[in-house]
Design a protein around this motif. Structure first.
Motif, short mmCIF file in Angstrom:
data_model
loop_
_atom_site.label_atom_id
_atom_site.label_comp_id
_atom_site.label_asym_id
_atom_site.label_seq_id
_atom_site.Cartn_x
_atom_site.Cartn_y
_atom_site.Cartn_z
N GLN A 57 0.83 -1.20 0.00
CA GLN A 57 0.00 0.00 0.00
C GLN A 57 0.88 1.26 0.00
O GLN A 57 1.83 1.38 0.76
N GLY A 58 0.55 2.21 -0.85
CA GLY A 58 1.32 3.44 -0.95
C GLY A 58 2.41 3.39 -1.99
O GLY A 58 3.02 4.42 -2.30
N ASN A 59 2.68 2.22 -2.55
CA ASN A 59 3.70 2.10 -3.59
C ASN A 59 3.07 2.22 -4.98
O ASN A 59 1.86 2.04 -5.15
N GLN A 60 3.90 2.48 -5.97
CA GLN A 60 3.42 2.58 -7.34
C GLN A 60 2.91 1.22 -7.81
O GLN A 60 3.57 0.19 -7.65
N LYS A 61 1.70 1.20 -8.36
CA LYS A 61 1.11 -0.04 -8.86
C LYS A 61 1.76 -0.41 -10.19
O LYS A 61 1.69 0.36 -11.15
N ILE A 62 2.41 -1.55 -10.24
CA ILE A 62 3.06 -1.97 -11.49
C ILE A 62 2.30 -3.09 -12.20
O ILE A 62 2.54 -3.34 -13.37
N TRP A 63 1.40 -3.78 -11.50
CA TRP A 63 0.63 -4.86 -12.11
C TRP A 63 -0.70 -4.28 -12.59
O TRP A 63 -1.69 -4.30 -11.88
N GLN A 64 -0.71 -3.76 -13.80
CA GLN A 64 -1.88 -3.06 -14.32
C GLN A 64 -3.01 -4.01 -14.70
O GLN A 64 -4.15 -3.57 -14.87
N ASN A 65 -2.70 -5.30 -14.85
CA ASN A 65 -3.69 -6.25 -15.33
C ASN A 65 -4.34 -7.04 -14.20
O ASN A 65 -4.90 -8.11 -14.42
N VAL A 66 -4.27 -6.54 -12.96
CA VAL A 66 -4.89 -7.25 -11.83
C VAL A 66 -5.89 -6.33 -11.14
O VAL A 66 -5.88 -5.11 -11.31
N ASN A 67 -6.76 -6.94 -10.34
CA ASN A 67 -7.88 -6.23 -9.73
C ASN A 67 -7.50 -5.50 -8.45
O ASN A 67 -8.05 -4.44 -8.14
N MET A 68 -6.56 -6.04 -7.69
CA MET A 68 -6.20 -5.45 -6.40
C MET A 68 -5.28 -4.25 -6.59
O MET A 68 -4.34 -4.29 -7.38
N LEU A 69 -5.57 -3.16 -5.87
CA LEU A 69 -4.74 -1.97 -5.96
C LEU A 69 -3.40 -2.15 -5.26
O LEU A 69 -2.41 -1.54 -5.65
N TYR A 70 -3.38 -2.97 -4.23
CA TYR A 70 -2.13 -3.22 -3.51
C TYR A 70 -2.24 -4.56 -2.79
O TYR A 70 -3.33 -5.11 -2.62
N MET A 71 -1.09 -5.06 -2.38
CA MET A 71 -1.02 -6.32 -1.64
C MET A 71 -1.08 -6.04 -0.14
O MET A 71 -0.31 -5.21 0.35
N PRO A 72 -1.99 -6.67 0.59
CA PRO A 72 -2.04 -6.44 2.04
C PRO A 72 -0.88 -7.12 2.74
O PRO A 72 -0.31 -8.09 2.22
N PRO A 73 -0.48 -6.64 3.92
CA PRO A 73 0.60 -7.31 4.65
C PRO A 73 0.16 -8.69 5.13
O PRO A 73 -1.00 -8.90 5.47
N ASN A 74 1.09 -9.62 5.12
CA ASN A 74 0.81 -10.97 5.62
C ASN A 74 1.42 -11.09 7.01
O ASN A 74 2.57 -11.52 7.18
N VAL A 75 0.67 -10.70 8.01
CA VAL A 75 1.20 -10.60 9.37
C VAL A 75 1.38 -11.96 10.02
O VAL A 75 2.10 -12.08 11.02
N ALA A 76 0.74 -13.00 9.48
CA ALA A 76 0.83 -14.33 10.10
C ALA A 76 1.95 -15.18 9.51
O ALA A 76 2.26 -16.24 10.04
N LEU A 77 2.58 -14.70 8.44
CA LEU A 77 3.61 -15.50 7.78
C LEU A 77 4.96 -15.30 8.46
O LEU A 77 5.41 -14.17 8.66
N LYS A 78 5.62 -16.39 8.81
CA LYS A 78 6.95 -16.31 9.38
C LYS A 78 7.94 -15.84 8.32
O LYS A 78 7.83 -16.20 7.15
N ARG A 79 8.92 -15.07 8.75
CA ARG A 79 9.90 -14.53 7.81
C ARG A 79 10.62 -15.67 7.07
O ARG A 79 10.82 -15.58 5.86
N GLU A 80 11.00 -16.72 7.79
CA GLU A 80 11.73 -17.82 7.15
C GLU A 80 10.86 -18.54 6.12
O GLU A 80 11.36 -19.02 5.10
#
Length: 249
Positions: free
Chosen positions: A194-217
């Motif tokens: 969110q807040g970044n330049q959208k580069i995927w013009q052919n998709v429906n979502m304006l931005y990718m939400p954060p994945n807070v449950a995913l472990k970094r590894e």
């Protein structure tokens, strides 16, 4: 053995990555079943000649070699798979680390029969098996992490359908050779875009939400897997116009 359900999309993805002959298709089907049933917690496809440690259980190739030519092998092995070996002769004593095989209460008799038939006729490339099992684990991780809610494995080729997010192969095609690609993708996955330049013009979502449950590894594992995918025939996403800001997406 806990058994997972595999979707047609999962099986299709496996077929796309590994071009098959009829024999290899059967091998991959059985490998997927064995992996989903938890067999590889203890067993391997081939013995590890480089290790001095006792394996937990015999490899499939060792089982095939020991029982090949034994007319009663199928029924004996099927019984061992379903009911375990706690009250049976321990034919691998001194060669493996487990004292007995536990019963597999969650594997069906039909699936157990298919696996035993396949093992007894086994002739498989261990490297192919290793790649398939890793691919299967990453598909499972991407599913339980929620990635496949928005992302598909392959691009949508129907003009009237706008996907929610780029497919894994499109992401791979766009980022494979870019400097700092892993760091950028990991930041996008963990923190969102969110807040970044959208580069995927052919998709429906304006931005990718954060994945807070995913472990970094786990995020690192998923990125390495995605970037390793075959991108033949997948067009590379165009860069956003110059001067429109940076993007982590």
């Amino acid at each position: 053995m806990a058994r997972l359900k595999f979707s047609l999309a999962t099986l299709f993805a496996v077929v796309v990555i590994f071009p098959l002959s009829a024999a290899h298709a059967k091998d991959q089907q059985m490998l997927a079943l064995a992996n989903a049933s938890g067999c590889f917690i203890c067993h391997k496809i081939a013995p590890d000649a480089a290790s001095d440690e006792l394996p937990l259980a015999p490899s499939y190739q060792e089982i095939a070699l020991r029982y090949r030519g034994d007319k009663d092998a199928f029924s004996r092995l099927l019984d061992r798979v379903l009911h375990g070996t706690v009250y049976q002769d321990q034919v691998w004593e001194g060669e493996i680390g487990m004292r007995f095989m536990p019963p597999n209460v969650n594997v069906s008799r039909e699936d157990a029969s298919s696996l035993v038939h396949w093992i007894l006729k086994l002739d498989i490339d261990p490297q192919m098996a290793k790649r398939l099992m890793h691919h299967d684990r990453m598909l499972t991780l991407s599913t339980v992490s929620g990635c496949t809610i928005c992302h598909r494995m392959d691009p949508v080729n129907v003009s009237r359908v706008i996907p929610l997010a780029p497919s894994f192969r499109e992401v791979a095609a766009h980022y494979q050779d870019r400097p700092g690609n892993k760091d950028r993708l990991l930041e996008s996955i963990l923190q969102g875009t969110q807040g970044n330049q959208k580069i995927w013009q052919n998709v429906n979502m304006l931005y990718m939400p954060p994945n807070v449950a995913l472990k970094r590894e786990d995020g690192v594992k998923l990125i390495e897997w995605i970037l390793s995918l075959d991108t033949k025939g997948v067009p590379r996403q165009m860069e956003p116009p110059a001067g429109m800001g940076s993007s982590r997406q």
